[in-house]
Design an enzyme around this catalytic site. Structure first.
Site, mmCIF file in Angstrom:
data_model
loop_
_atom_site.group_PDB
_atom_site.id
_atom_site.type_symbol
_atom_site.label_atom_id
_atom_site.label_comp_id
_atom_site.label_asym_id
_atom_site.label_seq_id
_atom_site.Cartn_x
_atom_site.Cartn_y
_atom_site.Cartn_z
ATOM 1 N N TYR A 13 42.907 -51.896 20.636
ATOM 2 C CA TYR A 13 42.110 -53.104 20.885
ATOM 3 C C TYR A 13 42.984 -54.344 20.724
ATOM 4 C CZ TYR A 13 37.989 -50.076 20.043
ATOM 5 O OH TYR A 13 37.047 -49.075 20.087
ATOM 6 N N LYS B 225 25.294 -52.512 5.745
ATOM 7 C CA LYS B 225 25.798 -51.977 4.465
ATOM 8 C C LYS B 225 25.640 -53.031 3.365
ATOM 9 C CE LYS B 225 27.536 -48.524 3.620
ATOM 10 N NZ LYS B 225 27.016 -47.190 3.221
ATOM 11 N N GLU C 193 24.807 -44.746 9.072
ATOM 12 C CA GLU C 193 25.494 -44.912 10.353
ATOM 13 C C GLU C 193 26.771 -45.658 10.002
ATOM 14 O OE1 GLU C 193 24.914 -43.821 13.363
ATOM 15 O OE2 GLU C 193 22.977 -42.906 12.947
ATOM 16 N N THR D 146 31.337 -49.931 1.559
ATOM 17 C CA THR D 146 32.572 -50.239 2.278
ATOM 18 C C THR D 146 33.110 -51.617 1.895
ATOM 19 O OG1 THR D 146 33.371 -50.802 4.497
ATOM 20 C CG2 THR D 146 31.033 -51.015 4.158
ATOM 21 N N ASP D 147 34.410 -51.805 2.073
ATOM 22 C CA ASP D 147 35.008 -53.134 1.845
ATOM 23 C C ASP D 147 34.614 -54.122 2.957
ATOM 24 O OD1 ASP D 147 36.508 -52.065 3.950
ATOM 25 O OD2 ASP D 147 38.458 -52.497 3.049
ATOM 26 N N GLU D 148 34.035 -53.600 4.050
ATOM 27 C CA GLU D 148 33.733 -54.488 5.179
ATOM 28 C C GLU D 148 32.641 -55.497 4.847
ATOM 29 O OE1 GLU D 148 33.746 -52.519 8.999
ATOM 30 O OE2 GLU D 148 35.024 -50.925 8.243
ATOM 31 N N THR E 108 18.661 -47.057 9.422
ATOM 32 C CA THR E 108 19.234 -46.014 8.548
ATOM 33 C C THR E 108 19.817 -46.620 7.271
ATOM 34 O OG1 THR E 108 19.772 -44.632 10.438
ATOM 35 C CG2 THR E 108 20.998 -44.205 8.415
ATOM 36 N N GLY F 44 33.991 -59.668 17.872
ATOM 37 C CA GLY F 44 33.928 -60.056 16.452
ATOM 38 C C GLY F 44 34.892 -59.291 15.567
ATOM 39 N N HIS F 45 35.976 -58.798 16.133
ATOM 40 C CA HIS F 45 36.923 -57.896 15.433
ATOM 41 C C HIS F 45 37.500 -58.534 14.165
ATOM 42 C CE1 HIS F 45 40.311 -54.761 16.325
ATOM 43 N NE2 HIS F 45 39.804 -54.643 15.106
ATOM 44 N N TYR G 15 27.236 -53.267 11.515
ATOM 45 C CA TYR G 15 27.497 -52.210 10.518
ATOM 46 C C TYR G 15 27.658 -52.814 9.124
ATOM 47 C CZ TYR G 15 30.319 -49.061 7.626
ATOM 48 O OH TYR G 15 30.816 -48.323 6.563
#
Ligand code: NAD
Ligand code: TYD
Length: 355
Positions: A218, A165, A90, A136-138, A106, A294-295, A161
């Site tokens: 946003y 990950k 996801e 991901t770099d996140e 998932t 939480g951006h 997310y």
């Protein structure tokens, strides 16, 4: 199953955005590899993405769920899988905010099941195997104005997310350490390009410009992302899969930071140019909306390691990549229409129900 192929590579999530580019690259570049595309076909999985290559003799689609260990065991066994490129996940932050549990299920349980299936299947001989986990770099959290994510940066995920990950990355490394599973992890920055589901910034905004809908920016549009053309990501994944060292992590990024608002302006101007509209027409669609919870402020990758060790650099500038991407969406309005209306979901029934 008799084996006339040099390798049997399981790509999970191959009917999604990055996975479909990866499948196309692998089946066409390596005709002596069998590529098994294993995908549940959630809302993000679209077999229309692979229409052009689905007839190739070294391509096999299997509909399945990475959280179903028995099904994975069967696929590893049936196809004598000796390599994995694990994309299925996801993947959308906004969805993870409204529905976090499916992300844990998932991304964490699914990856754990993939690792377990590989471990069981490869236990006699791990030496010629490879498990590439695409991340991901996140997972590194959010940067301030300065600095870059390096492979040694401590994990600090901040959305459901990225936390899911991060959990999956840790499991991959733990299976490498504990069971000597030959794992390698890649952490990439934001991708863009053809076949991206129009829920992520670039395809959503291209679609909205083409249909005259508002462009929901946003907050103040000041968040920064490091954008990479999907084809360049796929080239990097090919290199990491074949040449990356086991137990290592490789960061992949475009050295290409954009503030969201600057990116949206560039995209609007390019679409106006290409569609013969007066300059400024599309910018008028920009609407500032409530910020994402939480951006994360800024992501930016130091891709020095993959450049030094594997010789990878991005091939396209952002202007080239964005222009190619907009051209693709302009020329593939039927694809966009099908994903928007949900008609793509019928493709599996039409193509595969009797196979
Ligand atoms: P996507 O959402 O477009 O595709 C995900 C695919 O996984 C879909 O085809 C979906 O059907 C499949 N899938 C979901 N749950 C499944 C399950 N339980 N079993 C089997 N298949 C399932 O995602 P994407 O943007 O192509 O991202 C692919 C991978 O790359 C993800 O792991 C993501 O975390 C990572 N990544 C994405 C980006 C990006 O900018 N999109 C950047 C870096 C890393
Ligand atoms: P997105 O494409 O969802 O990727 P990610 O959150 O994984 O980086 O979003 C990219 C940036 O664009 C992010 O800062 C959030 C912002 N954004 C908007 O301003 N409006 C939107 O409608 C979307 C989807 C994203």
């Amino acid at each position: 199953m008799s084996d006339q192929f040099k390798r049997n590579i399981l790509i999970t999530g191959g009917a999604g955005f990055i996975g479909s580019h990866l499948v196309r690259h692998m089946v066409t570049k390596y005709p002596d590899y069998r590529i098994i595309n294993f995908d549940k076909l959630t809302y993000a999985g679209n077999l229309e993405n692979l229409r052009d290559i689905e007839h190739l003799p070294n391509y096999q689609f299997v509909r399945g769920d990475i959280t179903d260990l028995n099904q994975l065991r069967e696929v590893f066994n049936t196809y004598a899988v000796d390599g994995v490129m694990h994309c299925a996940a996801e993947s959308h932050v906004d969805r993870s905010i409204s529905d976090p549990l499916i992300f844990v299920h998932t991304n964490v349980m699914g990856t754990a099941s993939m690792l377990q299936a590989a471990k069981e299947s490869w236990k006699e001989n791990m030496s010629d195997k490879r498990f590439l986990h695409i991340s991901t770099d996140e997972v590194y959290g959010s940067l301030g104005e300065e600095g870059l994510f390096e492979e040694t940066t401590a994990y600090d995920p901040r959305s459901p997310y990225s936390a899911s990950k991060a959990g999956s990355d840790h499991l991959v490394m733990a299976f490498g350490h504990t069971y000597n599973l030959p794992v390698v992890v890649s952490n990439c920055s934001n991708n863009y390009g053809p076949y991206q589901f129009p829920e992520k910034l670039i395809p959503l905004f291209i679609r909205n410009v083409l249909t005259g809908k508002p462009l929901p920016v946003y907050g103040k549009g000041e968040n920064v992302r490091d954008w990479l053309f999907v084809g360049d990501h796929v080239m990097a994944l090919d290199l990491v899969f074949h040449k990356g060292a086991s137990g290592e992590t490789y960061n992949i990024g475009g050295h290409n930071e954009w503030k969201n608002l600057d990116l949206v302006h560039l995209m609007c101007d390019l679409v106006d140019q290409k569609t013969g509209k007066a300059q400024g027409t599309s910018r008028n669609l920009i609407t500032y909306v409530k910020d994402r919870a939480g951006h994360d402020l800024r992501y930016a990758i130091d891709a020095g390691k993959i450049q030094r060790e594997l010789g990878w650099v991005p091939s396209l500038t952002f202007e080239e990549g964005l222009s190619k991407t907009i051209d693709w969406y302009l020329n593939n309005e039927e694809w966009l229409e099908h994903v928007t209306s949900g008609a793509y979901l019928q493709y599996y029934e039409d193509q595969y129900q009797n196979r």
